[in-house]
Every structure is written in structure tokens, then in C-alpha cells.
Enzyme design. Structure first.
Site, PDB file in Angstrom:
ATOM      1  CG  HIS A   1      -2.049   0.932   1.145  1.00  0.00           C
ATOM      2  ND1 HIS A   1      -1.952   2.278   1.373  1.00  0.00           N
ATOM      3  CD2 HIS A   1      -3.339   0.689   0.805  1.00  0.00           C
ATOM      4  CE1 HIS A   1      -3.148   2.828   1.184  1.00  0.00           C
ATOM      5  NE2 HIS A   1      -4.002   1.890   0.837  1.00  0.00           N
TER       6      HIS A   1
ATOM      7  CG  ASP B   1      -8.464  -4.114  -2.889  1.00  0.00           C
ATOM      8  OD1 ASP B   1      -7.679  -3.178  -3.117  1.00  0.00           O
ATOM      9  OD2 ASP B   1      -9.705  -3.971  -2.889  1.00  0.00           O
TER      10      ASP B   1
HETATM   11  C1  SDX Z   1      -6.245   0.098  -2.904  1.00  0.00           C
HETATM   12  O1  SDX Z   1      -4.390   4.589  -1.985  1.00  0.00           O
HETATM   13  C2  SDX Z   1      -5.369   3.978  -1.344  1.00  0.00           C
HETATM   14  O2  SDX Z   1      -5.775   4.347  -0.265  1.00  0.00           O
HETATM   15  C3  SDX Z   1      -5.942   2.773  -2.088  1.00  0.00           C
HETATM   16  C4  SDX Z   1      -6.965   1.935  -1.344  1.00  0.00           C
HETATM   17  C5  SDX Z   1      -8.244   2.712  -1.085  1.00  0.00           C
HETATM   18  O3  SDX Z   1      -8.975   2.350  -0.142  1.00  0.00           O
HETATM   19  O4  SDX Z   1      -8.552   3.635  -1.882  1.00  0.00           O
HETATM   20  O5  SDX Z   1      -6.427   1.507  -0.108  1.00  0.00           O
HETATM   21  C6  SDX Z   1      -7.387   0.719  -2.148  1.00  0.00           C
HETATM   22  O6  SDX Z   1      -6.028   0.457  -4.025  1.00  0.00           O
HETATM   23  C7  SDX Z   1      -5.355  -0.893  -2.197  1.00  0.00           C
HETATM   24  C8  SDX Z   1      -4.153  -1.367  -3.077  1.00  0.00           C
HETATM   25  C9  SDX Z   1      -4.659  -2.474  -4.023  1.00  0.00           C
HETATM   26  N1  SDX Z   1      -3.619  -2.835  -4.979  1.00  0.00           N
HETATM   27  C10 SDX Z   1      -2.988  -4.042  -4.913  1.00  0.00           C
HETATM   28  O7  SDX Z   1      -3.167  -4.861  -4.007  1.00  0.00           O
HETATM   29  C11 SDX Z   1      -2.031  -4.304  -6.073  1.00  0.00           C
HETATM   30  C12 SDX Z   1      -0.716  -4.900  -5.537  1.00  0.00           C
HETATM   31  N2  SDX Z   1      -0.017  -3.809  -4.776  1.00  0.00           N
HETATM   32  C13 SDX Z   1       0.874  -2.992  -5.505  1.00  0.00           C
HETATM   33  O8  SDX Z   1       0.868  -2.944  -6.853  1.00  0.00           O
HETATM   34  C14 SDX Z   1       1.460  -1.825  -4.725  1.00  0.00           C
HETATM   35  O9  SDX Z   1       1.755  -2.275  -3.466  1.00  0.00           O
HETATM   36  C15 SDX Z   1       0.631  -0.565  -4.643  1.00  0.00           C
HETATM   37  C16 SDX Z   1       0.213  -0.076  -5.990  1.00  0.00           C
HETATM   38  C17 SDX Z   1      -0.584  -0.791  -3.804  1.00  0.00           C
HETATM   39  C18 SDX Z   1       1.484   0.517  -3.965  1.00  0.00           C
HETATM   40  O10 SDX Z   1       2.539   0.800  -4.826  1.00  0.00           O
HETATM   41  P1  SDX Z   1       3.649   1.908  -4.457  1.00  0.00           P
HETATM   42  O11 SDX Z   1       3.315   2.613  -3.202  1.00  0.00           O
HETATM   43  O12 SDX Z   1       3.894   2.721  -5.690  1.00  0.00           O
HETATM   44  O13 SDX Z   1       4.907   1.042  -4.109  1.00  0.00           O
HETATM   45  P2  SDX Z   1       5.938   0.497  -5.156  1.00  0.00           P
HETATM   46  O14 SDX Z   1       5.236  -0.069  -6.362  1.00  0.00           O
HETATM   47  O15 SDX Z   1       6.961   1.559  -5.375  1.00  0.00           O
HETATM   48  O16 SDX Z   1       6.570  -0.734  -4.340  1.00  0.00           O
HETATM   49  C19 SDX Z   1       7.676  -0.553  -3.462  1.00  0.00           C
HETATM   50  C20 SDX Z   1       8.466  -1.863  -3.568  1.00  0.00           C
HETATM   51  C21 SDX Z   1       8.869  -2.203  -5.018  1.00  0.00           C
HETATM   52  O17 SDX Z   1      10.015  -3.043  -4.919  1.00  0.00           O
HETATM   53  P3  SDX Z   1      11.515  -2.328  -5.086  1.00  0.00           P
HETATM   54  O18 SDX Z   1      11.501  -1.578  -6.400  1.00  0.00           O
HETATM   55  O19 SDX Z   1      11.638  -1.402  -3.881  1.00  0.00           O
HETATM   56  O20 SDX Z   1      12.482  -3.498  -5.064  1.00  0.00           O
HETATM   57  O21 SDX Z   1       7.623  -2.959  -3.143  1.00  0.00           O
HETATM   58  C22 SDX Z   1       7.415  -3.838  -4.239  1.00  0.00           C
HETATM   59  C23 SDX Z   1       7.749  -3.067  -5.514  1.00  0.00           C
HETATM   60  O22 SDX Z   1       8.169  -3.961  -6.540  1.00  0.00           O
HETATM   61  N3  SDX Z   1       5.988  -4.196  -4.197  1.00  0.00           N
HETATM   62  C24 SDX Z   1       5.518  -5.418  -4.450  1.00  0.00           C
HETATM   63  C25 SDX Z   1       4.127  -5.323  -4.241  1.00  0.00           C
HETATM   64  N4  SDX Z   1       3.802  -4.073  -3.886  1.00  0.00           N
HETATM   65  C26 SDX Z   1       4.955  -3.368  -3.869  1.00  0.00           C
HETATM   66  N5  SDX Z   1       6.141  -6.562  -4.819  1.00  0.00           N
HETATM   67  C27 SDX Z   1       5.336  -7.641  -4.970  1.00  0.00           C
HETATM   68  N6  SDX Z   1       3.988  -7.646  -4.781  1.00  0.00           N
HETATM   69  C28 SDX Z   1       3.360  -6.501  -4.424  1.00  0.00           C
HETATM   70  N7  SDX Z   1       2.038  -6.483  -4.228  1.00  0.00           N
END
Ligand code: SDX
Length: 431
Positions: free
Chosen positions: A308, A366
Site C-alpha cells: 500500500h 482488497d
Molecule cells: C487500494 O491509496 C489507497 O488508499 C488505495 C486503497 C483505497 O482504499 O482507496 O487503499 C485501495 O487500491 C489498495 C491497493 C490495491 N492494490 C494491490 O493490491 C495491487 C498490488 N499492490 C501494488 O501494486 C502496490 O503495493 C501498490 C500499488 C498498492 C502501492 O505501490 P507503491 O506505493 O507505488 O509502491 P511500489 O510499487 O513503489 O513498491 C515498493 C516496492 C517495489 O520493490 P523495489 O523496487 O523497492 O524493489 O515494493 C514492491 C515493488 O516492486 N511491491 C511489491 C508489491 N507491492 C509493492 N512486490 C510484490 N507484490 C506486491 N504487491
């Protein structure tokens, strides 16, 4: 609290300026950069708004490190335990919990706006039977602007109130019409004698040829899921509603833009993607293989429902939904739900894995919600639609807060331009 100030110095020229710090009630203060361009000829640069506050709001507060979520100051755990969805909707929009009379008037206004124009109903005949319900929802919600000219003066508080009642009341009806269209079943009209969630279930699952009785356990579970999805500060879809609304566009267009933004798998589309992922993983034995894929930078697979932008601790909503899964599945006689067992095991293994621990990736709202939606009979294709129905009250609250703010300005970010310097047109013969 004394006004903190920051001194900004251009080390190449020695030019200094002072930036004001604005303090909120809770959470980090903000550095006002309004004069940065005038004083230093600079813009701030923050792709994805990782560290940018886009507005001032009184609606919802999140502390990502502590896993805190407050709606108008009230903890989500207390609202989940003691409130109901329409009361939370009233709280988000009006700022205070309603009195008996106030919630009575609000509920009546919602219950008596549930029908949609028969012409709007005919829109569904134009969609392919296999159209994604989110495509139908965003299209039909935007089309509401073609029907409700009488309440589109965004500067008229009464028009804003009528819009709020209409969209909150009608979005379940539109969602149900999309679902019935996909099934090839006749549309079921709303019933004003049923509460919000019972009416939705009735429109989803009733058929003309037999009596349909809403299961109170299911209706209560849905009401709680809607409370947990109602609002979440300046998330991507809410920010989209604010930006679209800041141009003065009609509120139906702004909500439709929010629906489209929510659809993405990185946002509200994740609940549908989690179930697909669990079905793809299939068994606990396959978990290590998929965790490896999630950690592999060359593999675009992500552990859906994990991570998140704000929560670097447990998403409090996920904690509540996980506990709810146990209760709802038991009450529905589905305790041995294999996908729930797999989700619990996946969470347990992932939260011991250095990659997830180091990046503070926890289950978000989710991760478990789809287990309950499935258990109460909602198909995967409708999961994000359910999220949109609930989040509509948050979108309405933020749109109203923004429009009522006399200081509101159109949102218009700038950029860092790295394209070609000025150059002349080249005739075809010389290319
Ligand atoms: C919602 O914003 C809100 O409040 C949203 C929400 C709401 O109520 O409105 O809470 C609802 O949208 C919840 C999120 C649902 N999405 C998912 O579950 C999809 C999977 N999660 C991700 O794609 C990700 O975690 C996000 C999009 C939710 C957050 O992305 P960020 O903050 O941009 O973080 P990032 O992509 O920069 O990740 C940081 C690191 C990265 O690795 P490094 O480059 O540091 O090595 O963490 C890794 C990412 O690759 N990472 C994941 C991951 N989420 C982040 N690796 C594997 N699986 C994941 N799910």
C-alpha cells in the site's frame, strides 16, 4: 503551535527564500511551495505524488505507520462495530454522526431516489452481454448528466445535496442492471421497503418467477464491507474525482472519472485480481513459486492484495475483513472455504519472507474482501463494482468539500520537460 518556516537556499547563487509550514490537526505538516517558482524559478518534482499533499481535507485521516484510519475523527474499528453504511455516509458527507431525525430524513431521501429513468435502463441493451460491469457502470453514471439537468448547478448547495442523494441511491440500481444484463436476466426494480444492502441483494439475485428472501447475514456482511470501503483520503480515484470536479464539470462526470480510475488492478481492481491470483496459485504447495515470481524484477507478477502506498503496517480494514471472513463463512456454512485457507497461508508465509518484511508489504483491504463477496454470491467481475458503490460516498464527500471551498482552483500540475529544444519544420523532400 508556532508557525514553523523553512529557509530555502539556492547553493549555486546563494539566493534565499522562506517557505511556510502549515500544520494540520493530525499527521505530518506540509511545506507550502506556492512561491518556489516565483522565488527560484523551480517546480517541485514528485511523480506519483509520493510526498505531495494535493489539498486540505477534514474528512479522513490515515496514519500508515500505525495502521490508523479515522473518518471525521472516529476510528474505523468503532464504525465497523457500531455503525451502518448509510450512517457512515452521512458522517463522511456532513461531518457529524446524525441524530435520529437526520438519519431518518437521509435514509428516506436515499430510498426514494433508487429508481433510474427508463431510458437509462435501455442503455444496457446496447452493451455486449460480456461487457465488463465497470465499463457499463462508468458509462451509465456519466450519462446521468443527460437526465438530471435540474440539479447541476454545482454552486447551489441544494443541487449538491440532491446530486448526493441521487448518486448514492442509484448506483446500486445501475450496478444491479449491469449484473442482470450480463446474466441475460430481467432487471429487478428497487424496493423502497428494504434497507440499502438488502435492496441491492434483492436487485442482484431476485428473479420474477419466485420469491427471493434476503439473508440478513449476507446483508449485514455487505453493509460492513461497504463501511470499510467508504473512503480513504486522497487515493487515486478520489484524487481523480477532485481533479475532474475542479474544472467545474458536472458531478456525474467527476464520479464516472473516479469509477474509471478505481478500475485499475493497482487500485480497486485488485480485489478481482486477488481471487484470480488465488485460483491461479491453487494450492499451498505452489505458494513459494508465486512468491518467487512476485520478487522477480523480470516478472511483472505482483502479490495482489499486498502492499500500500500509505500503510507500512497492517491495513486496519484488512484486519477487520479477515476476522469477518471467519464469522461470515461460518454463518453461511462455508468455513472450509479453500481459497480463504490458501489466503491465510499465503499471508503467513509472505509475512515471514524478508522481501515483504523489508518493504513493509502487508495485506490491504482488497486481499480478503473477495473471499466474502464470493461467499455471498457476488461474481468476481462485480467485485470492483461493489468497491465503487461503497466508495461513491467518499467521492461525494470529497467533491462537496472541494466545491464548497471558496479557495477552490482548477487542478493543473506542471512538468519537467525533457523533449526536443526548439527546431524548425522539415519539408518532406528533405526528410
Ligand atoms: C487500494 O491509496 C489507497 O488508499 C488505495 C486503497 C483505497 O482504499 O482507496 O487503499 C485501495 O487500491 C489498495 C491497493 C490495491 N492494490 C494491490 O493490491 C495491487 C498490488 N499492490 C501494488 O501494486 C502496490 O503495493 C501498490 C500499488 C498498492 C502501492 O505501490 P507503491 O506505493 O507505488 O509502491 P511500489 O510499487 O513503489 O513498491 C515498493 C516496492 C517495489 O520493490 P523495489 O523496487 O523497492 O524493489 O515494493 C514492491 C515493488 O516492486 N511491491 C511489491 C508489491 N507491492 C509493492 N512486490 C510484490 N507484490 C506486491 N504487491
Amino acid at each position: 503551535m508556532s508557525e514553523k518556516k523553512f529557509e530555502l537556499t539556492d547553493l549555486s547563487t546563494g539566493k534565499k527564500s522562506v517557505a511556510e509550514v502549515k500544520n494540520g490537526t493530525l499527521g505530518p505538516s506540509v511545506l507550502s511551495v506556492a512561491n518556489l517558482n516565483k522565488e527560484h524559478g523551480l517546480f517541485t518534482f514528485d511523480p506519483g505524488f509520493m510526498a505531495t499533499a494535493s489539498c486540505e481535507s477534514k474528512i479522513t485521516f490515515i496514519d500508515g505507520d500505525e495502521g490508523v484510519l479515522l473518518h471525521r475523527g472516529i476510528p474505523i474499528e468503532q464504525l465497523a462495530e457500531k455503525s451502518n453504511f448509510l450512517e457512515v455516509a452521512y458522517l463522511l458527507i456532513n461531518g457529524e454522526l446524525p441524530t435520529n431525525d437526520q438519519i431518518g430524513e437521509f435514509t428516506h431521501a436515499i430510498q426514494y431516489h433508487t429508481m433510474i429513468n427508463e431510458s437509462l435502463l435501455r442503455f444496457f441493451n446496447g452493451f455486449q452481454y460480456n461487457a465488463h460491469p465497470m465499463a457499463m457502470l462508468s458509462g451509465v453514471v456519466a450519462s446521468m448528466a443527460a437526465f438530471y439537468h435540474d440539479s447541476m448547478d454545482i454552486h447551489n448547495p441544494r443541487h449538491r445535496e440532491i446530486f448526493a442523494h441521487r448518486i448514492i441511491a442509484k448506483i446500486p440500481t445501475i450496478a444491479a442492471a449491469a449484473y442482470k444484463h450480463a446474466l441475460g436476466q430481467p432487471f429487478v426494480y428497487p424496493r423502497n421497503d428494504l434497507d440499502y444492502c438488502s435492496n441491492l441483494l434483492h436487485m442482484f439475485f431476485a428473479v420474477p418467477c419466485e420469491q427471493y428472501n434476503v439473508d440478513p447475514v449476507t446483508a449485514q456482511a455487505l453493509d460492513l464491507l461497504f463501511i470499510l470501503h467508504a473512503d480513504h483520503e486522497q487515493n487515486a480515484s478520489t484524487s481523480t474525482v477532485r481533479l475532474a470536479g475542479s474544472t467545474g464539470a458536472n458531478p456525474y462526470a467527476a464520479i464516472s472519472a473516479g469509477i474509471s480510475a478505481l478500475w485499475g488492478p493497482a487500485h480497486g481492481g485488485a480485489n478481482e485480481a486477488v481471487l484470480a491470483m488465488l485460483e491461479q496459485i491453487g494450492t499451498v504447495e505452489n505458494v513459494p513459486k508465486f512468491l518467487a515470481k512476485a520478487k522477480d524484477k523480470n516478472d511483472n507478477f505482483r502479490l495482489m492484495g499486498f502492499g500500500h502506498r500509505v500503510y507500512k503496517n497492517f491495513d486496519p480494514r484488512a484486519t477487520i475483513i479477515r476476522a469477518m471472513c471467519h464469522k461470515v463463512l461460518a454463518k453461511l456454512g462455508k468455513s472450509d472455504n479453500p481459497l480463504f485457507e490458501l489466503a491465510l497461508k499465503l499471508e503467513e508465509i509472505a509475512l515471514k519472507d524478508e522481501y515483504f518484511v523489508e518493504r513493509k508489504l502487508y495485506p490491504n483491504v482488497d486481499f480478503y474482501s473477495g473471499i466474502i463477496y464470493s461467499a455471498i454470491g457476488i461474481p468476481q467481475s462485480m467485485f470492483t463494482v461493489m468497491f465503487a458503490i461503497a466508495r461513491t460516498v467518499g467521492w461525494v464527500a470529497h467533491w462537496q468539500e472541494m466545491i464548497a471551498d471558496p479557495a477552490m482552483k482548477i487542478s493543473r500540475p506542471r512538468q519537467l520537460y525533457t523533449g526536443s529544444p526548439r527546431r524548425d519544420y522539415v519539408e518532406m523532400s528533405k526528410r
